[in-house]
Design a protein around this motif. Sequence first.
Motif, short mmCIF file in Angstrom:
data_model
loop_
_atom_site.label_atom_id
_atom_site.label_comp_id
_atom_site.label_asym_id
_atom_site.label_seq_id
_atom_site.Cartn_x
_atom_site.Cartn_y
_atom_site.Cartn_z
N GLN A 289 -7.30 -0.80 -3.59
CA GLN A 289 -7.80 -0.44 -2.27
C GLN A 289 -7.26 0.93 -1.89
O GLN A 289 -6.29 1.40 -2.47
CB GLN A 289 -7.35 -1.48 -1.24
N GLU A 290 -7.91 1.57 -0.93
CA GLU A 290 -7.35 2.79 -0.36
C GLU A 290 -6.07 2.41 0.35
O GLU A 290 -5.91 1.27 0.80
CB GLU A 290 -8.34 3.43 0.61
N ASN A 291 -5.15 3.35 0.49
CA ASN A 291 -3.86 3.07 1.11
C ASN A 291 -4.05 2.53 2.52
O ASN A 291 -4.62 3.18 3.38
CB ASN A 291 -2.99 4.33 1.12
N GLN A 292 -3.59 1.29 2.72
CA GLN A 292 -3.66 0.63 4.02
C GLN A 292 -2.32 0.07 4.44
O GLN A 292 -2.20 -0.54 5.49
CB GLN A 292 -4.69 -0.50 3.99
N GLY A 293 -1.31 0.21 3.61
CA GLY A 293 0.02 -0.28 3.94
C GLY A 293 0.29 -1.66 3.37
O GLY A 293 -0.62 -2.38 2.94
N LEU A 294 1.57 -2.02 3.39
CA LEU A 294 2.03 -3.26 2.79
C LEU A 294 1.38 -4.49 3.40
O LEU A 294 0.95 -5.40 2.68
CB LEU A 294 3.56 -3.36 2.92
N SER A 295 1.27 -4.55 4.70
CA SER A 295 0.72 -5.75 5.35
C SER A 295 -0.72 -6.00 4.92
O SER A 295 -1.09 -7.14 4.60
CB SER A 295 0.79 -5.62 6.87
N MET A 296 -1.54 -4.97 4.91
CA MET A 296 -2.94 -5.15 4.50
C MET A 296 -3.04 -5.47 3.01
O MET A 296 -3.89 -6.27 2.60
CB MET A 296 -3.78 -3.92 4.84
#
Length: 100
Positions: free
Chosen positions: A66-73
């Motif tokens: 995925q595109e960078n969305q952060g750890l939670s996503m």
Amino acid sequence: MKLTIVLTVYNKEEYLERAFNALLRQRNTEVYDYEVLAVNDGSSDGSLRLLQSYAQRDSRLRLLSQENQGLSMARNNGVDAARGEYVWFVDADDVISLKA
């Protein structure tokens, strides 16, 4: 499938070989019915290439990118794609061992 290990990855190329070797050497599949779901969170280093290489060699490893969305996503997307009854989160620089 009993267990999905969600491995989140963001620019961790230098740690992946050690992490995968620990995760995938768990060979007692009668006791451990598991998959490793690696979620590439838009890495800009060689992490994605390494993930693809491991996924081609071992059917227990699945890859989401995925595109960078952060750890939670990344974790949320991993849970959504998990096939296991249980989910365990592991970071790319962790080294784990499953024991009966």
